[in-house]
Design a protein around this motif. Structure first.
Motif, short mmCIF file in Angstrom:
data_model
loop_
_atom_site.label_atom_id
_atom_site.label_comp_id
_atom_site.label_asym_id
_atom_site.label_seq_id
_atom_site.Cartn_x
_atom_site.Cartn_y
_atom_site.Cartn_z
N LEU A 73 -19.09 15.19 34.66
CA LEU A 73 -18.15 14.06 34.68
C LEU A 73 -17.37 14.03 35.99
CD1 LEU A 73 -16.78 14.07 31.02
CD2 LEU A 73 -18.02 12.20 32.13
N TRP A 74 -16.93 15.18 36.48
CA TRP A 74 -16.20 15.21 37.74
C TRP A 74 -17.10 14.82 38.91
CZ3 TRP A 74 -11.31 14.69 38.04
CH2 TRP A 74 -10.46 15.24 37.07
N VAL A 75 -18.38 15.20 38.85
CA VAL A 75 -19.33 14.78 39.89
C VAL A 75 -19.48 13.25 39.85
CG1 VAL A 75 -21.70 14.94 40.73
CG2 VAL A 75 -20.57 16.98 39.81
N ILE A 76 -19.54 12.70 38.64
CA ILE A 76 -19.63 11.25 38.48
C ILE A 76 -18.39 10.57 39.07
CG2 ILE A 76 -19.60 9.37 36.78
CD1 ILE A 76 -21.39 11.13 35.02
N VAL A 77 -17.22 11.12 38.79
CA VAL A 77 -15.97 10.55 39.32
C VAL A 77 -16.02 10.50 40.85
CG1 VAL A 77 -13.50 10.93 39.59
CG2 VAL A 77 -14.56 11.26 37.35
N VAL A 78 -16.32 11.63 41.46
CA VAL A 78 -16.32 11.70 42.92
C VAL A 78 -17.39 10.78 43.50
CG1 VAL A 78 -16.71 13.20 44.91
CG2 VAL A 78 -15.38 14.03 42.96
N GLY A 79 -18.59 10.83 42.91
CA GLY A 79 -19.69 10.02 43.43
C GLY A 79 -19.42 8.53 43.33
N ALA A 122 -14.72 7.44 33.93
CA ALA A 122 -15.22 8.82 33.95
C ALA A 122 -14.07 9.81 34.17
CB ALA A 122 -16.27 8.99 35.04
N PHE A 123 -13.11 9.41 35.01
CA PHE A 123 -11.93 10.25 35.28
C PHE A 123 -11.14 10.48 33.99
CE2 PHE A 123 -7.39 10.46 36.59
CZ PHE A 123 -7.44 11.65 37.31
N THR A 124 -11.02 9.42 33.18
CA THR A 124 -10.31 9.53 31.90
C THR A 124 -11.00 10.56 31.00
OG1 THR A 124 -9.58 7.23 32.03
CG2 THR A 124 -9.55 8.27 29.86
N PHE A 125 -12.32 10.49 30.90
CA PHE A 125 -13.06 11.45 30.08
C PHE A 125 -13.02 12.85 30.67
CE2 PHE A 125 -14.99 7.62 28.27
CZ PHE A 125 -15.07 7.97 26.93
N ALA A 126 -13.09 12.96 31.99
CA ALA A 126 -13.07 14.27 32.64
C ALA A 126 -11.76 15.01 32.38
CB ALA A 126 -13.31 14.12 34.14
N ARG A 127 -10.67 14.25 32.22
CA ARG A 127 -9.37 14.84 31.95
C ARG A 127 -9.12 15.07 30.46
NH1 ARG A 127 -5.13 11.73 33.13
NH2 ARG A 127 -3.74 13.47 33.53
N GLY A 128 -10.16 14.84 29.65
CA GLY A 128 -10.04 15.09 28.22
C GLY A 128 -9.64 13.89 27.40
N GLY A 129 -9.54 12.73 28.01
CA GLY A 129 -9.17 11.52 27.29
C GLY A 129 -10.39 10.81 26.74
N SER A 130 -10.19 9.56 26.32
CA SER A 130 -11.29 8.76 25.81
C SER A 130 -11.04 7.30 26.19
CB SER A 130 -11.41 8.89 24.29
OG SER A 130 -10.23 8.42 23.65
N SER A 131 -12.08 6.49 26.03
CA SER A 131 -11.97 5.09 26.39
C SER A 131 -12.90 4.27 25.51
CB SER A 131 -12.33 4.89 27.87
OG SER A 131 -12.29 3.54 28.23
N ASP A 132 -12.39 3.18 24.96
CA ASP A 132 -13.18 2.29 24.11
C ASP A 132 -13.48 1.02 24.91
OD1 ASP A 132 -14.30 0.63 22.25
OD2 ASP A 132 -12.64 0.70 20.82
N SER A 133 -14.66 0.96 25.50
CA SER A 133 -15.01 -0.16 26.37
C SER A 133 -15.01 -1.48 25.61
CB SER A 133 -16.38 0.07 27.01
OG SER A 133 -16.37 1.25 27.79
N SER A 134 -15.56 -1.48 24.38
CA SER A 134 -15.59 -2.71 23.60
C SER A 134 -14.18 -3.17 23.25
CB SER A 134 -16.40 -2.49 22.31
OG SER A 134 -17.75 -2.23 22.59
N GLY A 135 -13.33 -2.22 22.87
CA GLY A 135 -11.95 -2.56 22.55
C GLY A 135 -11.21 -3.13 23.75
N GLN A 136 -11.46 -2.57 24.93
CA GLN A 136 -10.82 -3.07 26.14
C GLN A 136 -11.28 -4.49 26.45
OE1 GLN A 136 -11.82 -0.12 29.07
NE2 GLN A 136 -10.23 1.30 28.42
N THR A 137 -12.58 -4.74 26.26
CA THR A 137 -13.11 -6.08 26.50
C THR A 137 -12.47 -7.09 25.55
OG1 THR A 137 -15.22 -5.15 27.20
CG2 THR A 137 -15.20 -7.48 26.63
N GLN A 138 -12.34 -6.72 24.28
CA GLN A 138 -11.70 -7.61 23.30
C GLN A 138 -10.23 -7.83 23.65
OE1 GLN A 138 -12.50 -5.55 19.67
NE2 GLN A 138 -14.54 -6.42 19.41
#
Length: 269
Positions: A73-79, A122-138
């Protein structure tokens, strides 16, 4: 008196062309491939009756739940942040004021913002959080509908996403992506082109459905209809022969992910 605009362009150009920036941008292409492969795998599961959130949040959540996933996840963030920054610099370095020049700026800048946004998720998940993409879109759809002229704005947003999807389908079908990388010779080149065609068309179809759902949400004044990529892919499953359609799109997203690994190695930067 020195031209500060040219000086700024020179600094931006040197930064964009520096080895660290180009190397990390290539990492970003590869990590974008990882995300697309994971989304495709989740979508395949949905096609055959399994659950899962078939979007960026779902893919990153899958990574976060596995041992060693935090490192990736951190590699994804940086990349992705590097790739997003590279695209923003690309937009800033476009010269000219003609319509085509502004179109190039918008395209590069839009890509940059998209990569940065996924990198932030990805940064949110790397720090131990979560994200609901569908909820954000709504939530975004609900805020737009509540604003003056919000229905029109949401329709425009939906049509813009549909247009992007159509552009991706055309880019794949016409093999315009060949301009983005040095296509290898022989069978490797034919495989790369096939992956690009299938991948871009599938990604374009998926985005087109996302745009349609935005328009439906606007017309029905129901933000719950705008469910993002996850809802778009799951809506395909409800069509006649939906399992076949969703399977084809899922395999196409996986193909795009594999193509992204080739692009990471052979991109024209």
């Amino acid at each position: 008196m020195p031209d500060t605009t040219d000086d700024a362009r020179g600094v931006a150009s040197r930064l964009q062309n520096s080895r660290p920036m180009t190397t990390l941008a290539r990492v970003g292409f590869a990590m974008n491939g990882v995300i697309h492969i994971l989304i495709g795998v989740i979508a395949l599961g949905v096609a055959f009756g399994d659950g899962g959130e078939a979007d960026q949040g779902g893919a990153l959540g899958q990574l976060a739940s596995h041992p060693g996933g935090a490192v990736l996840l951190w590699v994804i963030v940086v990349g992705l942040w590097a790739l997003g920054s590279f695209q923003i610099l690309e937009a800033a370095l476009v010269r000219g004021t003609e319509r085509d020049d502004w179109a190039e700026r918008a395209k590069a800048g839009g890509k940059g913002i998209a990569y940065l946004a996924v990198g932030f998720t990805a940064f949110t998940f790397a720090r131990g959080g979560s994200s609901d993409s569908s909820g954000q879109t709504q939530s975004i759809s609900a805020r737009l509908l509540a604003a003056p002229g919000g229905v029109v704005l949401l329709v425009v947003l939906g049509l813009a996403v549909i247009a992007i999807g159509a552009y991706l389908v055309a880019k794949g079908a016409r093999q315009k992506f060949r301009e983005d990388l040095v296509v290898p010779a022989g069978s490797a080149g034919r495989t790369t082109v096939a992956l690009g065609v299938v991948g871009y068309v599938a990604k374009g179809v998926a985005l087109g459905v996302v745009g349609v759902l935005f328009v439906v949400a606007a017309v029905t004044a129901d933000p719950s209809e705008a469910t993002g990529l996850d809802g778009a892919l799951k809506s395909l499953a409800s069509l006649p022969f939906g399992q076949v359609v969703l399977t084809a799109v899922a395999l196409g997203l996986i193909a795009f992910g594999v193509y992204s690994f080739v692009r990471a190695r052979r991109a024209r930067l």
